[in-house]
Design a protein around this motif. Structure first.
Motif, PDB file in Angstrom:
ATOM      1  N   MET A  25       0.730  -1.255  -0.062  1.00 38.94           N
ATOM      2  CA  MET A  25      -0.089  -0.192   0.237  1.00 38.94           C
ATOM      3  C   MET A  25       0.899   1.335   0.122  1.00 38.94           C
ATOM      4  SD  MET A  25      -3.178   0.423   2.564  1.00 38.94           S
ATOM      5  CE  MET A  25      -3.833   1.743   3.051  1.00 38.94           C
ATOM      6  N   ILE A  26       1.725   1.020   0.835  1.00 39.52           N
ATOM      7  CA  ILE A  26       2.668   2.386   0.901  1.00 39.52           C
ATOM      8  C   ILE A  26       3.712   2.530  -0.478  1.00 39.52           C
ATOM      9  CG2 ILE A  26       5.029   3.391   1.868  1.00 39.52           C
ATOM     10  CD1 ILE A  26       3.879   2.062   4.645  1.00 39.52           C
ATOM     11  N   ALA A  27       3.874   1.430  -1.167  1.00 38.90           N
ATOM     12  CA  ALA A  27       4.613   1.471  -2.518  1.00 38.90           C
ATOM     13  C   ALA A  27       3.621   2.046  -3.383  1.00 38.90           C
ATOM     14  CB  ALA A  27       5.181   0.139  -2.767  1.00 38.90           C
ATOM     15  N   GLN A  28       2.413   2.075  -3.431  1.00 36.05           N
ATOM     16  CA  GLN A  28       1.306   2.297  -4.368  1.00 36.05           C
ATOM     17  C   GLN A  28       1.112   3.783  -3.964  1.00 36.05           C
ATOM     18  OE1 GLN A  28      -1.622  -0.283  -4.243  1.00 36.05           O
ATOM     19  NE2 GLN A  28      -0.699  -2.045  -5.800  1.00 36.05           N
ATOM     20  N   PRO A  30       3.029   6.424  -3.082  1.00 38.11           N
ATOM     21  CA  PRO A  30       3.635   7.557  -3.425  1.00 38.11           C
ATOM     22  C   PRO A  30       3.627   7.675  -5.015  1.00 38.11           C
ATOM     23  CG  PRO A  30       4.833   6.175  -1.693  1.00 38.11           C
ATOM     24  CD  PRO A  30       3.533   5.553  -2.084  1.00 38.11           C
ATOM     25  N   ARG A  31       3.484   6.477  -5.631  1.00 39.00           N
ATOM     26  CA  ARG A  31       3.428   6.530  -6.979  1.00 39.00           C
ATOM     27  C   ARG A  31       2.038   7.409  -7.575  1.00 39.00           C
ATOM     28  NH1 ARG A  31       4.549   0.328  -8.413  1.00 39.00           N
ATOM     29  NH2 ARG A  31       6.689   0.432  -8.038  1.00 39.00           N
ATOM     30  N   ARG A  32       0.927   7.227  -6.813  1.00 42.07           N
ATOM     31  CA  ARG A  32      -0.364   7.814  -7.133  1.00 42.07           C
ATOM     32  C   ARG A  32      -0.024   9.522  -6.812  1.00 42.07           C
ATOM     33  NH1 ARG A  32      -4.382   4.440  -3.942  1.00 42.07           N
ATOM     34  NH2 ARG A  32      -3.928   2.363  -5.097  1.00 42.07           N
ATOM     35  N   PHE A  33       0.487   9.702  -5.559  1.00 37.68           N
ATOM     36  CA  PHE A  33       0.832  11.012  -5.161  1.00 37.68           C
ATOM     37  C   PHE A  33       1.873  11.651  -6.141  1.00 37.68           C
ATOM     38  CE2 PHE A  33       2.910  14.102  -2.347  1.00 37.68           C
ATOM     39  CZ  PHE A  33       1.792  14.723  -2.036  1.00 37.68           C
ATOM     40  N   SER A  34       2.904  11.137  -6.449  1.00 37.02           N
ATOM     41  CA  SER A  34       3.734  11.663  -7.415  1.00 37.02           C
ATOM     42  C   SER A  34       3.453  11.947  -8.709  1.00 37.02           C
ATOM     43  CB  SER A  34       5.274  10.926  -7.288  1.00 37.02           C
ATOM     44  OG  SER A  34       5.026   9.815  -8.228  1.00 37.02           O
ATOM     45  N   LYS A  35       2.482  11.339  -9.298  1.00 39.15           N
ATOM     46  CA  LYS A  35       1.922  11.376 -10.473  1.00 39.15           C
ATOM     47  C   LYS A  35       0.921  12.533 -10.369  1.00 39.15           C
ATOM     48  CE  LYS A  35       2.231   6.898 -12.519  1.00 39.15           C
ATOM     49  NZ  LYS A  35       1.364   5.691 -12.956  1.00 39.15           N
ATOM     50  N   GLU A  36       0.076  12.617  -9.414  1.00 40.43           N
ATOM     51  CA  GLU A  36      -0.848  13.785  -9.240  1.00 40.43           C
ATOM     52  C   GLU A  36       0.059  14.881  -8.995  1.00 40.43           C
ATOM     53  OE1 GLU A  36      -4.263  14.736  -6.048  1.00 40.43           O
ATOM     54  OE2 GLU A  36      -4.231  12.661  -7.031  1.00 40.43           O
TER      55      GLU A  36
END
Length: 183
Positions: A25-28, A30-36
């Motif tokens: 969950m943590i790995a996913q 940051p990705r969503r957060f960084s893309k946004e």
């Protein structure tokens, strides 16, 4: 004891599973957060660029409206002054360069002067040949005058010369007649 071991094993398996799920969950996240975050940052940059362009455009228009417009004559005069200044600078540099060469190589400058005279004579010969060629072509293209037209033109020329001579003589006699009176 076996039951305790089984419970401990189950707890251990659940902890491992929960840890893996949390890491996943943590790995996913940051990705969503960084893309946004990247999308937002890109939008902000585009907005900033647009605002800057609008500001620069307004500033340029304001500056242009405040600057007095120069007339076409003034523009031509400035351009002419610039050209004359450039020509003057070039002449000064060429003169300086020629003087340096003359000081450095007096013998070479005499040789080059002789060569320059020869080149100038060659240029004159080429120009004379070209002018002669053009003149011959012009004469060849003109329709030939008839002998009557030629005779008529000669008569007109002679008459004009005679009229001019009479007028000059008359003017000279008037001037000569006035000179003794003035003395």
């Amino acid at each position: 004891r076996k039951k305790e071991e089984e419970e401990q094993a189950a707890i251990r398996i659940q902890a491992i599973h929960r840890g893996g799920a949390a890491r996943k969950m943590i790995a996913q996240t940051p990705r969503r957060f960084s893309k946004e975050q990247a999308r937002k940052k890109e939008e902000e940059e585009q907005a900033a660029i647009r605002i800057q362009a609008i500001f620069r455009g307004r500033a340029a228009r304001k500056k242009a409206s405040q600057k007095p417009r120069e007339s076409a004559k003034e523009h031509v005069r400035k351009k002419r002054e610039e050209e004359h200044a450039a020509i003057r600078i070039q002449a000064i540099l060429r003169g300086s360069s020629a003087r340096k060469k003359a000081v450095q190589k007096p013998e070479a400058s005499q040789k080059s002067a002789a060569r320059t005279v020869e080149e100038e004579q060659a240029v004159i010969r080429i120009q004379a040949n070209h002018r002669g060629s053009v003149a011959r072509k012009t004469v060849a293209q003109k329709p030939r005058e008839s002998s009557k037209e030629h005779a008529r033109k000669k008569e007109e020329e002679q008459a004009a010369i005679r009229i001019q001579a009479i007028f000059r003589g008359s003017t000279a006699r008037k001037e000569a007649a006035q000179k003794p009176r003035e003395s």
